[in-house]
Write a protein that holds these residues in place. Structure first.
Motif, PDB file in Angstrom:
ATOM      1  N   UNK A 396      25.556  58.237 -17.988  1.00 11.44           N
ATOM      2  CA  UNK A 396      26.560  58.056 -19.244  1.00 11.44           C
ATOM      3  C   UNK A 396      25.627  57.558 -20.347  1.00 11.44           C
ATOM      4  N   UNK A 397      24.677  56.841 -20.049  1.00  9.35           N
ATOM      5  CA  UNK A 397      23.672  56.171 -21.009  1.00  9.35           C
ATOM      6  C   UNK A 397      22.742  57.515 -21.619  1.00  9.35           C
ATOM      7  N   UNK A 398      22.412  58.072 -20.856  1.00 10.40           N
ATOM      8  CA  UNK A 398      21.733  59.308 -21.286  1.00 10.40           C
ATOM      9  C   UNK A 398      22.474  60.213 -22.235  1.00 10.40           C
ATOM     10  N   UNK A 399      23.714  60.589 -21.633  1.00 14.93           N
ATOM     11  CA  UNK A 399      24.419  61.326 -22.527  1.00 14.93           C
ATOM     12  C   UNK A 399      24.869  61.015 -23.956  1.00 14.93           C
ATOM     13  N   UNK A 400      25.187  59.430 -23.898  1.00 18.37           N
ATOM     14  CA  UNK A 400      25.354  58.783 -25.168  1.00 18.37           C
ATOM     15  C   UNK A 400      24.135  59.057 -26.170  1.00 18.37           C
ATOM     16  N   UNK A 401      23.084  58.608 -25.651  1.00 23.79           N
ATOM     17  CA  UNK A 401      21.694  58.678 -26.299  1.00 23.79           C
ATOM     18  C   UNK A 401      21.542  60.079 -26.956  1.00 23.79           C
ATOM     19  N   UNK A 402      21.630  61.191 -25.984  1.00 23.89           N
ATOM     20  CA  UNK A 402      21.309  62.320 -26.500  1.00 23.89           C
ATOM     21  C   UNK A 402      22.617  62.804 -27.449  1.00 23.89           C
ATOM     22  N   UNK A 403      23.928  62.657 -27.367  1.00 22.91           N
ATOM     23  CA  UNK A 403      24.806  62.788 -28.274  1.00 22.91           C
ATOM     24  C   UNK A 403      24.318  62.230 -29.529  1.00 22.91           C
ATOM     25  N   UNK A 404      23.910  61.089 -29.579  1.00 21.86           N
ATOM     26  CA  UNK A 404      23.330  60.368 -30.882  1.00 21.86           C
ATOM     27  C   UNK A 404      22.171  61.109 -31.254  1.00 21.86           C
ATOM     28  N   UNK A 405      21.362  61.506 -30.654  1.00 20.49           N
ATOM     29  CA  UNK A 405      20.077  62.208 -30.999  1.00 20.49           C
ATOM     30  C   UNK A 405      20.663  63.254 -31.918  1.00 20.49           C
ATOM     31  N   UNK A 406      21.551  64.131 -31.323  1.00 19.43           N
ATOM     32  CA  UNK A 406      21.998  65.593 -32.141  1.00 19.43           C
ATOM     33  C   UNK A 406      22.647  65.294 -33.447  1.00 19.43           C
ATOM     34  N   UNK A 407      22.806  63.928 -33.707  1.00 22.50           N
ATOM     35  CA  UNK A 407      23.752  63.788 -35.063  1.00 22.50           C
ATOM     36  C   UNK A 407      22.343  63.510 -36.255  1.00 22.50           C
ATOM     37  N   UNK A 408      21.346  63.309 -35.806  1.00 26.77           N
ATOM     38  CA  UNK A 408      20.169  62.835 -36.473  1.00 26.77           C
ATOM     39  C   UNK A 408      19.240  64.126 -36.915  1.00 26.77           C
ATOM     40  N   UNK A 409      18.723  64.407 -37.875  1.00 23.99           N
ATOM     41  CA  UNK A 409      18.090  65.406 -38.507  1.00 23.99           C
ATOM     42  C   UNK A 409      16.910  65.214 -39.426  1.00 23.99           C
ATOM     43  N   UNK A 410      15.686  65.834 -39.317  1.00 22.97           N
ATOM     44  CA  UNK A 410      14.860  66.009 -40.296  1.00 22.97           C
ATOM     45  C   UNK A 410      13.939  67.409 -39.913  1.00 22.97           C
ATOM     46  N   UNK A 411      13.266  67.880 -40.885  1.00 30.12           N
ATOM     47  CA  UNK A 411      12.603  68.954 -40.843  1.00 30.12           C
ATOM     48  C   UNK A 411      11.411  68.895 -39.645  1.00 30.12           C
ATOM     49  N   UNK A 412      11.336  69.622 -38.698  1.00 36.05           N
ATOM     50  CA  UNK A 412      10.437  69.952 -37.842  1.00 36.05           C
ATOM     51  C   UNK A 412      10.679  68.561 -36.681  1.00 36.05           C
ATOM     52  N   UNK A 413      11.725  68.269 -36.411  1.00 34.38           N
ATOM     53  CA  UNK A 413      12.159  66.889 -35.680  1.00 34.38           C
ATOM     54  C   UNK A 413      11.631  67.405 -33.990  1.00 34.38           C
ATOM     55  N   UNK A 414      11.119  66.534 -33.319  1.00 36.36           N
ATOM     56  CA  UNK A 414      10.647  66.818 -32.121  1.00 36.36           C
ATOM     57  C   UNK A 414      11.267  65.723 -31.181  1.00 36.36           C
TER      58      UNK A 414
END
Ligand code: AMP
Ligand code: GLY
Length: 428
Positions: A396-414
């Protein structure tokens, strides 16, 4: 209390957020800080290694405590200078920080006090190091620059040609400057790695929740070594029995060895361990909180960090119960495309709210700055953000963290897509 935190990465942001929870804290300052830290503490543009500048800042702000978080000012002796200027501090003095500042010192200490670590030899001459590697004729072999090298001073050579090249790069071409004038050549160990950070007042050692780093840049542990692309806590390989063995054979012996050497260690001591088939062994000591380990460890700390720092400075850590929250934490590092090699900066980050945060996660800023409007966050480093979530269990912790990651963006993010996967396998 008014506290000045020295540093400006994700680790420092995690420290500041934890200090902010304390009712004992009235004001938080950070130098140099970053764009995200600026939302939580007043930042000042003094470099972390500028000891005179930092003392002047501490005086100007009339702080009650200086928390020195990064390795280089600790190894340079910032704590000693701050104390001489009359400031209370958190972090080891120069004599104790040598545990990270010199791998030759730490290896000799472990040998003298029978603390389990990889077999090794120390060399001041390239020719002698190369002859030894030839004689041993065991590959892979590990070659380490003695001093600080931004986490890049460890080469795992898979054959003689690579080993010779590594020795030459370090000792003759001075790839890591004076840090490579002395090298340690050591046995290659195998097994799961565990990071155990600990609080210590020089006599008592209190391990924190264990964690697992992900050092390689790409999924499936491929690509170059980085400062760390993500972490989870606790580390499932680190069982209660393993913790007891480590306390008996590694943690206490290390604290007692430093005491016996007249170098009592006060602050956070980081044990980088490998759980080998022959038992746990020390890979490295760090004289500070790890980055990005701190971003998963401190969110699980229940006890007031200010209380812990006070107990350490009074050498009364044995009297303070340090309590941890149940549950797990996961941190996914969002980096600039190209990191750890060349990358662009000053790219606009989208998806963060006015506080530099998102719902459901805590976003620790590592390499961000504010645009001239004082609002828009821009990228300013290799590792940009550490998106952390806590939950009752690791999936669940991983799922929440990755759900958060997907809402943040910039050019060429890795970022890596497999943070925590090895830990999940261990749990199965
Ligand atoms: P360090 O900077 O000392 O943490 O080393 C970086 C990484 O190199 C560690 O996290 C390990 O994965 C690896 N490493 C260091 N020493 C050894 C060793 N003796 N055997 C195998 N891997 C090692
Ligand atoms: N994450 C490893 C370190 O802080 O050195």
């Amino acid at each position: 209390m008014k506290i000045l935190v020295v540093g400006g990465g994700g680790r420092e942001h995690a420290i500041i957020r934890k200090l902010k929870e304390s009712r004992k804290v009235d004001a938080l300052y950070c130098a140099p800080g970053n764009g995200g830290i600026a939302k939580d503490a007043e930042c000042f543009s003094v470099k972390a290694t500028d000891i005179d500048g930092m003392v002047a800042l501490a005086k100007q702000l009339a702080v009650d405590l200086v928390f020195v978080a990064p390795d280089d000012p600790l190894v340079l002796g910032m704590v000693d200078v701050m104390q001489a200027a009359g400031f209370a501090t958190f972090g080891p003095n120069k004599a104790a920080a040598i545990l990270e500042g010199s791998k030759a010192f730490s290896k000799e200490l472990m040998k003298k006090y029978h603390i389990p670590t990889a077999k090794y030899e120390i060399f001041q001459e390239a020719d002698a190091a190369i002859s030894y590697i030839r004689e041993q004729n065991q590959f892979p072999t590990v070659i380490k620059a003695d001093g600080l090298a931004l986490g890049k001073g460890v080469i795992i050579a898979t054959n003689l040609v690579e080993a010779e090249q590594a020795v030459k790069n370090m000792m003759e071409d001075k790839m890591f400057g004076e840090s490579g004038s002395t090298v340690v050549v050591e046995e290659f160990l195998t097994g799961p790695e565990v990071s155990v950070l600990s609080f210590t007042d020089g006599k008592t050692v209190v391990p924190m929740v264990s964690s697992m780093d992900h050092k390689r840049a790409l999924d499936h542990d491929e690509g170059l070594n980085t400062g760390g692309m993500g972490t989870v806590a606790p580390n499932p390989y680190y069982t209660k029995e393993m913790a007891d063995t480590c306390m008996e054979t590694i943690f206490l012996p290390t604290i007692q060895a430093m005491q016996a050497e007249g170098r009592p260690f006060q602050g956070c001591l980081y044990f980088g361990l490998m759980l080998t088939p022959n038992g746990p062994k020390v890979i490295e000591y760090n004289c500070r909180f790890g980055d990005p380990e701190t971003q998963v460890v401190l969110p699980l700390l229940e006890t007031d960090l200010v209380e812990i720092m006070k107990a350490i400075s009074e050498q009364k850590l044995a009297e303070l119960p340090v309590v941890w929250k149940d549950g797990c934490a996961a941190c996914v590092v969002m980096a600039s495309g190209g990191y750890p090699k060349k990358y662009e900066t000053s790219l606009e980050i989208s998806g963060l709210d006015d506080g530099g945060q998102i719902a459901g996660c805590t976003v620790y800023h590592a390499g961000t700055k504010l645009a001239e409007d004082g609002k828009q966050l821009l990228t300013a480093g290799g590792r940009v953000l550490g998106v952390t979530a806590t939950a009752g269990d690791l999936p669940t912790a991983l799922q929440k963290a990755y759900a958060g990651v997907k809402t943040i963006q910039w050019e060429n993010v890795h970022y890596r897509h497999d943070i925590g996967q090895r830990a999940l396998k261990a749990l199965q």
